[in-house]
Design a protein around this motif. Structure first.
Motif, PDB file in Angstrom:
ATOM      1  N   GLU A   3       0.837  -1.204   0.000  1.00  0.00           N
ATOM      2  CA  GLU A   3       0.000   0.000   0.000  1.00  0.00           C
ATOM      3  C   GLU A   3       0.869   1.251   0.000  1.00  0.00           C
ATOM      4  N   ASP A   4       1.927   1.238   0.792  1.00  0.00           N
ATOM      5  CA  ASP A   4       2.836   2.387   0.836  1.00  0.00           C
ATOM      6  C   ASP A   4       3.492   2.607  -0.526  1.00  0.00           C
ATOM      7  N   LEU A   5       3.897   1.520  -1.165  1.00  0.00           N
ATOM      8  CA  LEU A   5       4.567   1.632  -2.462  1.00  0.00           C
ATOM      9  C   LEU A   5       3.630   2.137  -3.555  1.00  0.00           C
ATOM     10  N   ARG A   6       2.343   1.933  -3.367  1.00  0.00           N
ATOM     11  CA  ARG A   6       1.392   2.454  -4.371  1.00  0.00           C
ATOM     12  C   ARG A   6       1.426   3.975  -4.442  1.00  0.00           C
ATOM     13  N   ALA A   7       1.924   4.595  -3.397  1.00  0.00           N
ATOM     14  CA  ALA A   7       2.040   6.056  -3.394  1.00  0.00           C
ATOM     15  C   ALA A   7       3.248   6.523  -4.203  1.00  0.00           C
ATOM     16  N   SER A   8       4.151   5.610  -4.527  1.00  0.00           N
ATOM     17  CA  SER A   8       5.361   5.952  -5.273  1.00  0.00           C
ATOM     18  C   SER A   8       5.035   6.202  -6.747  1.00  0.00           C
ATOM     19  N   VAL A   9       5.477   7.335  -7.250  1.00  0.00           N
ATOM     20  CA  VAL A   9       5.279   7.664  -8.660  1.00  0.00           C
ATOM     21  C   VAL A   9       5.994   6.624  -9.528  1.00  0.00           C
ATOM     22  N   THR A  10       7.157   6.186  -9.090  1.00  0.00           N
ATOM     23  CA  THR A  10       7.931   5.200  -9.855  1.00  0.00           C
ATOM     24  C   THR A  10       7.185   3.883  -9.974  1.00  0.00           C
ATOM     25  N   VAL A  11       6.661   3.397  -8.865  1.00  0.00           N
ATOM     26  CA  VAL A  11       5.969   2.111  -8.861  1.00  0.00           C
ATOM     27  C   VAL A  11       4.676   2.189  -9.670  1.00  0.00           C
ATOM     28  N   ARG A  12       4.022   3.333  -9.644  1.00  0.00           N
ATOM     29  CA  ARG A  12       2.770   3.496 -10.401  1.00  0.00           C
ATOM     30  C   ARG A  12       3.006   3.731 -11.892  1.00  0.00           C
ATOM     31  N   ALA A  13       4.222   4.063 -12.255  1.00  0.00           N
ATOM     32  CA  ALA A  13       4.528   4.357 -13.668  1.00  0.00           C
ATOM     33  C   ALA A  13       4.416   3.087 -14.509  1.00  0.00           C
ATOM     34  N   ASP A  14       4.184   3.292 -15.771  1.00  0.00           N
ATOM     35  CA  ASP A  14       4.132   2.160 -16.695  1.00  0.00           C
ATOM     36  C   ASP A  14       5.493   1.474 -16.762  1.00  0.00           C
ATOM     37  N   VAL A  15       5.467   0.169 -16.804  1.00  0.00           N
ATOM     38  CA  VAL A  15       6.700  -0.601 -16.991  1.00  0.00           C
ATOM     39  C   VAL A  15       7.141  -0.409 -18.442  1.00  0.00           C
ATOM     40  N   PRO A  16       8.404  -0.073 -18.658  1.00  0.00           N
ATOM     41  CA  PRO A  16       8.863   0.166 -20.035  1.00  0.00           C
ATOM     42  C   PRO A  16       9.084  -1.157 -20.792  1.00  0.00           C
ATOM     43  N   ARG A  17       7.995  -1.845 -21.058  1.00  0.00           N
ATOM     44  CA  ARG A  17       8.075  -3.155 -21.717  1.00  0.00           C
ATOM     45  C   ARG A  17       8.794  -3.093 -23.053  1.00  0.00           C
ATOM     46  N   PHE A  18       8.591  -2.034 -23.772  1.00  0.00           N
ATOM     47  CA  PHE A  18       9.181  -1.929 -25.105  1.00  0.00           C
ATOM     48  C   PHE A  18      10.279  -0.865 -25.145  1.00  0.00           C
ATOM     49  N   GLY A  19      10.777  -0.509 -23.959  1.00  0.00           N
ATOM     50  CA  GLY A  19      11.844   0.483 -23.882  1.00  0.00           C
ATOM     51  C   GLY A  19      13.193  -0.133 -24.206  1.00  0.00           C
TER      52      GLY A  19
END
Length: 158
Positions: A3-19
């Motif tokens: 729950e705490d990590l859900r507040a993280s902008v990084t964790v909520r960001a899209d995973v760069p699957r095609f990066g």
């Protein structure tokens, strides 16, 4: 911690699957940093335990014929139906948490809640004596908890 990590902008960001490999490595490094910071918090286990206890589903029990209002009869026996209930208290109120819910009561209700969560069934008279509340007040508190299946009536009055 999740729950705490859900507040993280990084964790909520899209995973760069095609990066690119570099973008993916940067993403993993940023997530790793947030996770390690969360694990570094000395209170993480306390918060996990509190969440585990407060969200345990309990053992639903119907209190027929008492689905809502419990009559203020001294021999009525009740028991907590949420085995991992938690009680937290501050200067103004006491909170009873269990089965994913929380209920806040005035401070004088704290001894009643502690006796209820202590394990064995208790009569309304026992709860009144422990809390210095009237039988009517005890019945009102118990009725509120029976209505949400946090407490069950396990025996009739005598």
């Amino acid at each position: 911690m999740c729950e705490d990590l859900r507040a993280s902008v990084t964790v909520r960001a899209d995973v760069p699957r095609f990066g690119t490999q570099e973008e993916r490595a940067d993403y993993l490094a940023a997530v790793r940093k947030d996770v390690l910071a969360a694990l570094g918090d000395p209170a993480v286990l306390d918060r996990w335990e509190r969440t585990l206890d407060a969200t345990h589903p309990g053992r639903p029990r119907l209190s027929l014929p008492h689905r809502t209002a419990i009559p203020p009869e001294p021999g009525t026996t009740v028991q907590a139906a949420v085995p991992r209930a938690r009680i937290d208290q501050n200067d103004e109120a006491v909170t009873f948490a269990g089965a994913g819910n929380e209920w806040t009561f005035p401070l004088p209700v704290a001894p009643l809640l502690r006796l209820l969560t202590g394990g064995p069934p208790a009569t309304l008279a026992d709860l009144a004596a422990a809390s210095n509340l009237t039988l009517v007040q005890v019945a009102e508190v118990v009725s509120a908890l029976v209505a949400v299946q946090a407490v069950a009536v396990v025996g009739g009055s005598s």
